[in-house]
Design a protein around this motif. Structure first.
Motif, PDB file in Angstrom:
ATOM      1  N   VAL A   1       1.188   0.325  -1.446  1.00  0.00           N
ATOM      2  CA  VAL A   1      -0.124  -0.252  -1.112  1.00  0.00           C
ATOM      3  C   VAL A   1      -0.220  -0.460   0.402  1.00  0.00           C
TER       4      VAL A   1
ATOM      5  N   THR B   1      -0.925   2.899   2.102  1.00  0.00           N
ATOM      6  CA  THR B   1      -2.296   3.431   1.943  1.00  0.00           C
ATOM      7  C   THR B   1      -3.284   2.559   2.717  1.00  0.00           C
ATOM      8  N   GLU B   2      -3.024   1.246   2.764  1.00  0.00           N
ATOM      9  CA  GLU B   2      -3.930   0.383   3.544  1.00  0.00           C
ATOM     10  C   GLU B   2      -3.857   0.719   5.029  1.00  0.00           C
ATOM     11  N   ASP B   3      -2.632   0.960   5.538  1.00  0.00           N
ATOM     12  CA  ASP B   3      -2.495   1.348   6.948  1.00  0.00           C
ATOM     13  C   ASP B   3      -3.172   2.694   7.208  1.00  0.00           C
TER      14      ASP B   3
ATOM     15  N   GLU C   1      -5.733   3.857   5.649  1.00  0.00           N
ATOM     16  CA  GLU C   1      -7.188   3.642   5.592  1.00  0.00           C
ATOM     17  C   GLU C   1      -7.712   3.127   6.940  1.00  0.00           C
ATOM     18  N   LYS C   2      -6.867   2.283   7.583  1.00  0.00           N
ATOM     19  CA  LYS C   2      -7.299   1.677   8.862  1.00  0.00           C
ATOM     20  C   LYS C   2      -7.516   2.729   9.940  1.00  0.00           C
TER      21      LYS C   2
ATOM     22  N   ARG D   1     -12.287   5.829   2.400  1.00  0.00           N
ATOM     23  CA  ARG D   1     -11.637   4.827   1.558  1.00  0.00           C
ATOM     24  C   ARG D   1     -10.615   5.538   0.670  1.00  0.00           C
TER      25      ARG D   1
END
Ligand SMILES: C[S@@+](CC[C@H](N)C(=O)[O-])C[C@H]1O[C@@H](n2cnc3c(N)ncnc32)[C@H](O)[C@@H]1O
Length: 419
Positions: free
Chosen positions: A239, A242-244, A246-247, A252
């Protein structure tokens, strides 16, 4: 050509070799458990994608990253539409006519050579050699967007956090809206490597991965086993990556599902390389799926050995193995009644009310299968029907009880890219 030369030629092709599902890369567990489980979890997003593309009168472009020998082609075209009716013949959601192109990408020329030999004759299949450790290379970025970015069997474990973030960010940037991305890692908390659970959870950890399992047990000590680093991850680490990603991108990356694959039958269960207490379940389950081979069902029973200081993991594994043990003992009991008299099966006790629902369902199914075919006197229904069904029931138990947190040999995440 003399007959001796003809037989020799046949022998040299390798196609005359004895085939067995009991050992090797394509053992029965890989084909009937691991590939199938991956396909079942992919089914829903893949069905939706195929349906959408069909409505738009478009075909699907697939990129298989770290494709190795190109096995992703068979895996993806083997995913079924739903639980198909027994009368249906074509069950694949992604039939070859719906594929616009399958592009396999890998760094290893020997594996790509093998991929060419297996799949190179297919008109819509192509392979590209390159290195993705610095993100998607230009040879891929220059391609039109894909609808599926697929990896399988631990490919992402070759990369550290920042390399992975770069690859995923590149995928998100390159992808078509609504594309599926599937990432596949080694799970941090598999029972197979219980000795490695102590590694700090907040630090990246690469294990020394031994491909010892390709050798038969008696050869393992003498073999020159290849060792290389592979990263172990938990869901939290996936997680975070994937969040990094996305940044740094403009898309998305929506998680669809996470699942633990091969908790029960990971390849290192049988080697004991990282946990001497593991039972040799892969060999036993390979035997369940092998035609005309009867399995000692007692060899499927697990005496789980907990690791002090890891209560939540111990509780999970104890629950899973207690369920599988109960299912196996139930199967042994029902089989023992088959040989007595025709009314014997009436005395099978019902599952207890507090058993988890997946276990109750698996027990009821095994009973019905044995009742249905146990009387047949030809075709060895024990090894050819009942034992494979026990394999599928154990597989279903694992699928229904796994938490998708990194407790199996593989941790897989599927995502939808939204632009
Ligand atoms: C665990 S294998 C999976 C192979 C295949 N997908 C399968 O299902 O069997 C990982 C694959 O990633 C490839 N690989 C490793 N590092 C790579 C890199 N830097 N760039 C491209 N491919 C890489 C390896 O050559 C290998 O084929």
């Amino acid at each position: 050509m003399t007959q001796k030369a003809a037989y020799s030629q046949a022998a040299h092709t390798g196609k005359y070799d004895k085939s067995s599902g009991l050992l090797g890369k394509y053992d029965n567990v890989r084909r009937f458990w691991e590939d199938q489980v991956t396909g079942i979890f992919l089914r829903s997003p893949l069905n939706a994608l195929v349906e959408r593309k069909r409505q738009r009168m478009e075909r699907i472009r697939i990129l298989d990253l770290g494709c190795g020998s190109g096995d992703g082609y068979d895996l993806l075209t083997g995913v079924t539409t739903k639980d198909p009716g027994i009368y249906e013949y074509i069950t694949a959601t992604l039939t070859p006519d719906m594929i616009k192109e399958y592009v396999g990408f890998d760094i290893n020329e020997d594996l790509l050579e093998q991929a060419e030999a297996y799949y190179g004759h297919l008109p819509k299949v192509r392979f590209i050699r390159g290195d993705m450790s610095g993100g998607l290379p230009d040879s891929i970025k220059d391609e039109s967007p894909f609808d599926i970015y697929f990896t399988s069997f631990g490919t992402f474990s070759h990369f550290n956090h920042s390399q992975t973030v770069k690859i995923i960010a590149d995928i998100a940037r390159h992808a078509a809206d609504g594309a599926i991305f599937m990432g596949d890692w080694l799970g941090r908390y598999s029972y197979e490597w219980q000795d490695l659970w102590d590694q700090p959870a907040n630090k990246e950890y690469f294990m020394d991965y031994r491909i010892s399992y390709i050798y038969p047990e008696e050869e393992r000590d003498k073999a020159e086993v290849a060792v290389f680093p592979l990263r172990l991850v938990s869901r939290d680490e996936v997680v975070a990556m994937t969040e990094d990603a996305e940044k740094v991108g403009d898309a998305r990356i929506n998680p669809v599902t996470f699942f633990d694959r091969s908790i029960f039958i990971g390849r290192h269960m049988d080697t004991g390389d990282y946990n001497k207490n593991c039972p040799k379940l892969r060999g036993a389950v390979n035997s369940l799926f092998e035609g005309y081979v009867r399995t000692d069902l007692e060899s499927l029973l697990v005496d789980y050995v907990p690791r002090p200081g890891f209560d939540h993991l111990n509780n999970f594994f104890e629950m899973l193995f207690m369920c599988s043990n109960t299912l196996v003992k139930h199967t042994i009991h029902v089989l023992s009644l088959c040989d007595s008299d025709t009314d014997g099966l009436k005395s099978v006790p019902d599952p207890l009310p507090f058993y988890p629902d997946p276990l109750k369902e698996a027990m009821a199914s095994m009973r019905r299968v044995i009742e249905g075919v146990g009387w047949v006197k030809w075709g060895d229904v024990r090894s050819n029907v009942i034992e494979p069904q026990l394999g599928y029931s154990l597989r279903k138990l694992e699928m229904d009880l796994q938490p998708g947190m990194g407790m199996g040999h593989g941790l897989v995440g599927t995502f939808e890219i939204q632009k």
